[in-house]
Design a protein around this motif. Structure first.
Motif, short mmCIF file in Angstrom:
data_model
loop_
_atom_site.label_atom_id
_atom_site.label_comp_id
_atom_site.label_asym_id
_atom_site.label_seq_id
_atom_site.Cartn_x
_atom_site.Cartn_y
_atom_site.Cartn_z
N HIS A 280 3.55 -2.88 2.57
CA HIS A 280 4.76 -3.46 2.36
C HIS A 280 5.25 -4.10 4.11
O HIS A 280 5.21 -3.22 4.80
N GLY A 281 5.61 -5.31 3.80
CA GLY A 281 6.04 -5.84 5.14
C GLY A 281 7.33 -6.65 4.93
O GLY A 281 7.97 -6.76 3.83
N THR A 282 7.94 -7.08 5.95
CA THR A 282 9.28 -7.74 5.80
C THR A 282 8.96 -9.03 4.98
O THR A 282 10.22 -9.60 4.46
N GLU A 283 7.70 -9.80 5.21
CA GLU A 283 7.81 -11.08 4.13
C GLU A 283 6.89 -10.82 3.24
O GLU A 283 6.73 -11.93 2.53
N GLY A 284 6.50 -9.79 2.96
CA GLY A 284 5.55 -9.73 1.51
C GLY A 284 4.82 -8.44 1.44
O GLY A 284 5.09 -7.46 2.15
N SER A 285 3.92 -8.29 0.62
CA SER A 285 3.13 -7.10 0.16
C SER A 285 1.60 -7.65 -0.02
O SER A 285 1.29 -8.51 -0.46
N ILE A 286 0.80 -6.55 -0.10
CA ILE A 286 -0.70 -6.60 -0.15
C ILE A 286 -1.08 -5.32 -0.99
O ILE A 286 -0.83 -4.27 -0.58
N PHE A 287 -1.93 -5.43 -2.02
CA PHE A 287 -2.55 -4.48 -2.62
C PHE A 287 -3.85 -4.56 -2.77
O PHE A 287 -4.36 -5.99 -3.24
N PHE A 288 -4.66 -3.68 -2.63
CA PHE A 288 -6.24 -3.62 -2.87
C PHE A 288 -6.72 -2.48 -3.72
O PHE A 288 -6.21 -1.23 -3.20
N ASN A 289 -7.69 -2.59 -4.49
CA ASN A 289 -8.26 -1.56 -5.31
C ASN A 289 -9.72 -1.92 -5.02
O ASN A 289 -10.42 -2.86 -5.70
N ALA A 299 1.96 -10.70 -2.69
CA ALA A 299 3.25 -11.14 -3.05
C ALA A 299 4.13 -11.44 -1.90
O ALA A 299 3.94 -10.60 -0.61
N PHE A 300 4.71 -12.56 -1.75
CA PHE A 300 5.39 -13.21 -0.56
C PHE A 300 6.92 -13.39 -0.89
O PHE A 300 7.39 -13.90 -1.84
N LYS A 301 7.66 -13.01 0.23
CA LYS A 301 9.05 -13.25 -0.05
C LYS A 301 9.76 -14.64 -0.28
O LYS A 301 10.47 -14.83 -1.05
N ASN A 302 8.88 -15.77 0.35
CA ASN A 302 9.09 -16.91 0.13
C ASN A 302 9.04 -17.68 -0.97
O ASN A 302 9.09 -18.89 -1.07
N ASP A 303 8.11 -17.02 -1.73
CA ASP A 303 7.97 -17.70 -3.30
C ASP A 303 9.11 -17.70 -3.86
O ASP A 303 10.02 -17.04 -3.81
N ARG A 304 9.34 -18.96 -4.77
CA ARG A 304 10.52 -18.93 -5.62
C ARG A 304 11.04 -17.75 -6.36
O ARG A 304 9.92 -17.19 -6.85
N ALA A 305 12.00 -17.62 -6.47
CA ALA A 305 12.32 -16.26 -7.50
C ALA A 305 12.06 -16.25 -8.71
O ALA A 305 11.64 -15.15 -9.15
N ASP A 306 11.82 -17.36 -9.42
CA ASP A 306 11.18 -17.52 -10.79
C ASP A 306 9.78 -17.17 -10.76
O ASP A 306 8.90 -17.07 -11.92
N ARG A 307 8.97 -17.25 -9.68
CA ARG A 307 7.60 -17.05 -9.55
C ARG A 307 7.25 -16.03 -8.64
O ARG A 307 6.05 -15.51 -8.37
N ARG A 308 8.20 -14.92 -8.31
CA ARG A 308 7.88 -13.85 -7.20
C ARG A 308 7.47 -12.80 -7.94
O ARG A 308 7.72 -12.59 -8.85
N GLY A 309 6.35 -12.15 -7.38
CA GLY A 309 5.58 -11.06 -7.74
C GLY A 309 4.29 -11.22 -7.44
O GLY A 309 3.58 -11.88 -6.46
N PHE A 310 3.61 -9.95 -7.81
CA PHE A 310 1.94 -10.03 -7.36
C PHE A 310 0.94 -11.09 -8.11
O PHE A 310 1.23 -11.16 -9.20
N ARG A 311 0.21 -11.90 -7.17
CA ARG A 311 -0.85 -12.70 -7.81
C ARG A 311 -2.07 -12.39 -7.24
O ARG A 311 -2.05 -11.86 -6.09
#
Length: 396
Positions: A280-289, A299-311
């Motif tokens: 987790h960072g101040t501008e987004g997050s990364i996950f790996f498996n 997931a990035f903070k600057n994504d639009r609110a209605d599209r925010r989330g992990f992709r």
């Protein structure tokens, strides 16, 4: 094209992985920085060595690693033995002027790792430690995002390595369960990989506090010349003591102010090779498996609110190492590809007179973290992790 003559010490599971990597590396990376020549493989007996040479296509074989290390025709020593042999072989190889790649952990203890590091430094040879998971393209992509500032300042790292191959108390007493050979259990065997990922992606670890547990006190003795991993024995024969850790859980502090946790266990039913990290960072997050190793979740903070989330981002030709691997995203990256990339990066440094990471300095630093985890498990206290540059590091 420069030819590099390789001698590999150890013909077991990792011997297979390294042999495949040397054979396939020029097929993936072309023009290749060098042509690896599999000159000789060493195992504990002539029969085992001969079998390994035939199976893995080595030119020759031996049961004397000392003779091979001192062979003037050998350029590289590849150490794929149980952990307790790493230091003696690596130090002799460095003194003979050989370049060295060594399986992880670098040594059973930080003290032995330090001697290996210092011998290599004195000899001026190229070294590498086989923390191959950092060469998974999705992991390298995560590093790229972090270095570019895409997730801002890192706040938290959570890393796991969970397996179940030894969860059965009747699985055989591999050398990995014996302290005098392995040094530690889950901490050194698989936890060291998570330590390497944490250092690679976030930075140096400054302190740890840990719970270290043993759940299975004894296991059936093995028979035969090969080390058994997993499986189950219904024999009523003798059992031997397990004197290493089965699981370790740690809270960690990084020198840069980030915090996090590490978890390693070989007793997690249903988890096969479950290496994960979430950052987790101040501008987004990364996950790996790693079990979905063609994928990186972002997931990035600057994504639009209605599209925010992990992709999901799928690795392929436009991501790290992609130009040398497969032409279609998510076509399939396996364990072997990480070893092929590892072989390429190491041999490129040998051929060009450069350096490669992770090297013996990284292996020593990881060993200092491993020792701190084990010490904290004994004392229940926070333990400071020294730096490799500290002349008294292994005395802390």
């Amino acid at each position: 094209m420069q030819e590099i003559n390789i001698a590999m010490i150890g013909g077991g599971f990792m011997g297979k992985a390294h042999s495949l990597a040397y054979a396939a590396m020029p097929m993936f990376f072309w023009p290749s920085p060098a042509r690896p020549i599999k000159k000789i493989i060493v195992d504990v007996t002539d029969d085992l060595a001969r079998t390994a040479a035939e199976r893995y296509s080595w030119d020759g074989y031996s049961s004397s690693w000392r003779d091979v290390v001192n062979d003037p025709g050998i350029d590289v020593i590849d150490i794929a033995t149980p952990n307790n042999l790493h230091a003696e072989i690596a130090i002799a190889a460095a003194e003979a002027g050989k370049h060295i790649i060594c399986e992880k952990p670098l040594a059973p203890t930080a003290g032995e790792a330090r001697r290996m590091y210092e011998a290599a430094q004195k000899a001026g040879v190229v070294t590498a430690v086989a923390f191959n998971y950092r060469r998974t393209p999705a992991v390298a992509l995560a590093k790229k995002y972090i270095d570019e500032g895409a997730i801002g300042t890192i706040l938290n790292f959570r890393g796991t390595y969970l397996q179940d191959w030894s969860a059965d108390p009747n699985s055989p007493l591999s050398w990995r369960f014996q302290k005098d050979i392995a040094g530690s259990g889950a901490v050194g065997d698989i936890g060291s990989h998570v330590v390497d990922l944490a250092r690679y992606l976030v930075g140096e670890i400054s302190e740890v506090t840990s719970l270290v547990s043993n759940f299975i006190p004894d296991r059936p003795l093995q028979s035969g010349g090969f080390d058994a991993l997993g499986g189950s024995s219904t024999s009523d024969g003798p059992r031997g003591a397990v004197d290493v850790d089965d699981e370790a859980m740690s809270l960690i502090k990084f020198r840069n102010g980030a915090v996090g946790s590490l978890e390693a266990t070989r007793n997690a039913w249903g988890r096969n090779n479950y290496i994960t990290f979430e950052i987790h960072g101040t501008e987004g997050s990364i996950f790996f498996n790693y079990e979905n190793r063609d994928e990186l979740q972002v997931a990035f903070k600057n994504d639009r609110a209605d599209r925010r989330g992990f992709r999901t981002v799928y690795t392929g030709p436009n991501t790290p190492y992609g130009e040398s691997l497969w032409p279609i995203p998510a076509l399939g990256i396996g364990y072997s590809e990480t070893k092929i990339i590892e072989a390429h990066d190491f041999l490129k440094a040998v051929a060009e007179g450069g350096t490669v990471e992770p090297n013996f300095a990284d292996g020593y630093q990881a060993a200092l973290v491993d020792d701190a985890i084990l010490e904290s498990g004994r004392t229940g206290e926070w333990v400071r992790v020294p730096d490799v540059t500290d002349p008294n590091a292994t005395d802390v």
